[in-house]
Scaffold this motif. Sequence first.
Motif, mmCIF file in Angstrom:
data_model
loop_
_atom_site.group_PDB
_atom_site.id
_atom_site.type_symbol
_atom_site.label_atom_id
_atom_site.label_comp_id
_atom_site.label_asym_id
_atom_site.label_seq_id
_atom_site.Cartn_x
_atom_site.Cartn_y
_atom_site.Cartn_z
ATOM 1 N N ARG A 6 0.845 -1.189 0.000
ATOM 2 C CA ARG A 6 0.000 0.000 0.000
ATOM 3 C C ARG A 6 0.879 1.238 0.000
ATOM 4 N N PHE A 7 0.397 2.258 -0.726
ATOM 5 C CA PHE A 7 1.097 3.543 -0.724
ATOM 6 C C PHE A 7 0.066 4.646 -0.886
ATOM 7 N N LYS A 8 -0.183 5.370 0.198
ATOM 8 C CA LYS A 8 -1.207 6.411 0.187
ATOM 9 C C LYS A 8 -0.646 7.786 0.537
ATOM 10 N N GLN A 9 0.677 7.935 0.513
ATOM 11 C CA GLN A 9 1.316 9.194 0.900
ATOM 12 C C GLN A 9 1.363 10.173 -0.277
ATOM 13 N N SER A 10 1.410 11.442 0.029
ATOM 14 C CA SER A 10 1.478 12.476 -1.007
ATOM 15 C C SER A 10 2.926 12.711 -1.435
ATOM 16 N N LEU A 11 3.088 13.336 -2.584
ATOM 17 C CA LEU A 11 4.406 13.713 -3.068
ATOM 18 C C LEU A 11 5.076 14.666 -2.077
ATOM 19 N N ASP A 12 4.303 15.585 -1.506
ATOM 20 C CA ASP A 12 4.851 16.513 -0.509
ATOM 21 C C ASP A 12 5.409 15.758 0.691
ATOM 22 N N ARG A 13 4.718 14.718 1.113
ATOM 23 C CA ARG A 13 5.168 13.946 2.272
ATOM 24 C C ARG A 13 6.497 13.255 1.989
ATOM 25 N N ILE A 14 6.628 12.663 0.804
ATOM 26 C CA ILE A 14 7.890 12.007 0.446
ATOM 27 C C ILE A 14 9.013 13.034 0.394
ATOM 28 N N ALA A 15 8.762 14.158 -0.267
ATOM 29 C CA ALA A 15 9.776 15.206 -0.375
ATOM 30 C C ALA A 15 10.195 15.697 1.010
ATOM 31 N N GLN A 16 9.249 15.841 1.917
ATOM 32 C CA GLN A 16 9.547 16.277 3.282
ATOM 33 C C GLN A 16 10.436 15.263 3.999
ATOM 34 N N GLU A 35 -1.350 8.995 -6.903
ATOM 35 C CA GLU A 35 -2.670 8.798 -6.320
ATOM 36 C C GLU A 35 -2.573 7.826 -5.154
ATOM 37 N N PRO A 36 -3.345 8.042 -4.092
ATOM 38 C CA PRO A 36 -3.346 7.098 -2.967
ATOM 39 C C PRO A 36 -3.842 5.730 -3.439
ATOM 40 N N ARG A 37 -3.083 4.688 -3.087
ATOM 41 C CA ARG A 37 -3.451 3.343 -3.538
ATOM 42 C C ARG A 37 -3.394 2.366 -2.379
ATOM 43 N N ASP A 38 -4.510 1.696 -2.142
ATOM 44 C CA ASP A 38 -4.568 0.665 -1.108
ATOM 45 C C ASP A 38 -3.905 -0.625 -1.555
ATOM 46 N N SER A 39 -3.756 -0.801 -2.863
ATOM 47 C CA SER A 39 -3.234 -2.056 -3.373
ATOM 48 C C SER A 39 -2.359 -1.820 -4.602
ATOM 49 N N ILE A 40 -1.075 -2.193 -4.472
ATOM 50 C CA ILE A 40 -0.154 -2.235 -5.601
ATOM 51 C C ILE A 40 0.286 -3.692 -5.688
ATOM 52 N N ARG A 41 0.053 -4.290 -6.838
ATOM 53 C CA ARG A 41 0.316 -5.709 -7.042
ATOM 54 C C ARG A 41 1.347 -5.899 -8.153
ATOM 55 N N PRO A 42 1.913 -7.105 -8.263
ATOM 56 C CA PRO A 42 2.898 -7.358 -9.320
ATOM 57 C C PRO A 42 2.391 -6.939 -10.695
ATOM 58 N N THR A 43 3.283 -6.375 -11.456
ATOM 59 C CA THR A 43 3.132 -5.792 -12.799
ATOM 60 C C THR A 43 2.461 -4.425 -12.773
ATOM 61 N N ASP A 44 1.943 -3.975 -11.627
ATOM 62 C CA ASP A 44 1.420 -2.608 -11.519
ATOM 63 C C ASP A 44 2.585 -1.627 -11.489
ATOM 64 N N PRO A 45 2.368 -0.398 -11.950
ATOM 65 C CA PRO A 45 3.389 0.630 -11.743
ATOM 66 C C PRO A 45 3.374 1.093 -10.288
ATOM 67 N N GLY A 46 4.536 1.423 -9.794
ATOM 68 C CA GLY A 46 4.649 1.936 -8.437
ATOM 69 C C GLY A 46 5.791 2.925 -8.349
ATOM 70 N N PRO A 47 5.747 3.809 -7.354
ATOM 71 C CA PRO A 47 6.836 4.771 -7.200
ATOM 72 C C PRO A 47 8.099 4.103 -6.659
ATOM 73 N N VAL A 48 9.234 4.483 -7.210
ATOM 74 C CA VAL A 48 10.533 4.041 -6.713
ATOM 75 C C VAL A 48 11.456 5.250 -6.674
ATOM 76 N N ILE A 49 12.451 5.182 -5.833
ATOM 77 C CA ILE A 49 13.414 6.265 -5.677
ATOM 78 C C ILE A 49 14.794 5.713 -5.987
ATOM 79 N N LEU A 50 15.447 6.359 -6.942
ATOM 80 C CA LEU A 50 16.778 5.958 -7.389
ATOM 81 C C LEU A 50 17.796 7.006 -6.953
ATOM 82 N N GLY A 51 19.015 6.575 -6.681
ATOM 83 C CA GLY A 51 20.084 7.506 -6.367
ATOM 84 C C GLY A 51 20.686 8.071 -7.636
ATOM 85 N N GLY A 52 21.223 9.268 -7.543
ATOM 86 C CA GLY A 52 21.859 9.899 -8.693
ATOM 87 C C GLY A 52 22.768 11.011 -8.247
#
Length: 185
Positions: A6-16, A35-52
């Motif tokens: 599950r991922f229901k956090q806002s972009l502002d929250r992650i940035a903070q 968008e807030p999502r109660d369910s992210i399952r395999p093959t669904d898109p999801g947010p990830v954070i990469l280093g750079g």
Amino acid sequence: MCNEYRFKQSLDRIAQEFSQLSIPLHWLGGAPNLEPRDSIRPTDPGPVILGGPEGAELKQLRWGFPPKGKGGPVINFRSEGRRFDQGRCLIPADGFYEYTGEKSPKSKWLFERADDLELFCIAGLVRDDRFTMLTCEPGPDIAPYHDRQIVILHRRHWAAWLNTAEPQPPLGPLPAGSLKVTQVR
């Protein structure tokens, strides 16, 4: 094994959260639609954070490496005894699910942080435009429900995990009492 989160956090929250750790967070193009999502399952898109070189980059990628041969996507990857010198990512989440029982419908259990911090990050790997989650032996909060668990990194290790020039932080289960469990069905 984790096959739904599950991922229901806002972009502002992650940035903070990343700002508090002095990790600049950016994304290409306009702000992504998280968008807030109660369910992210395999093959669904999801947010990830990469280093750079400019800090951390937020992207939307599909969950699961393509299978080698027959079978489904590789959604979980064992971490024990392995070094991950490239392709490391963080998968932001605020809950994940495990299932118990032999027959359908199985009992569904939601795992969340037990402290006041809702957001956590799962250690993951990226290949091309896909990600997978790392797993380890279960900690005391997970062991009654499953024989494996996803690797949830402590906040103090987020920067080191993203920076592959730094030594890999320790990967393992959380201590007892780190997660609260709620039966969903």
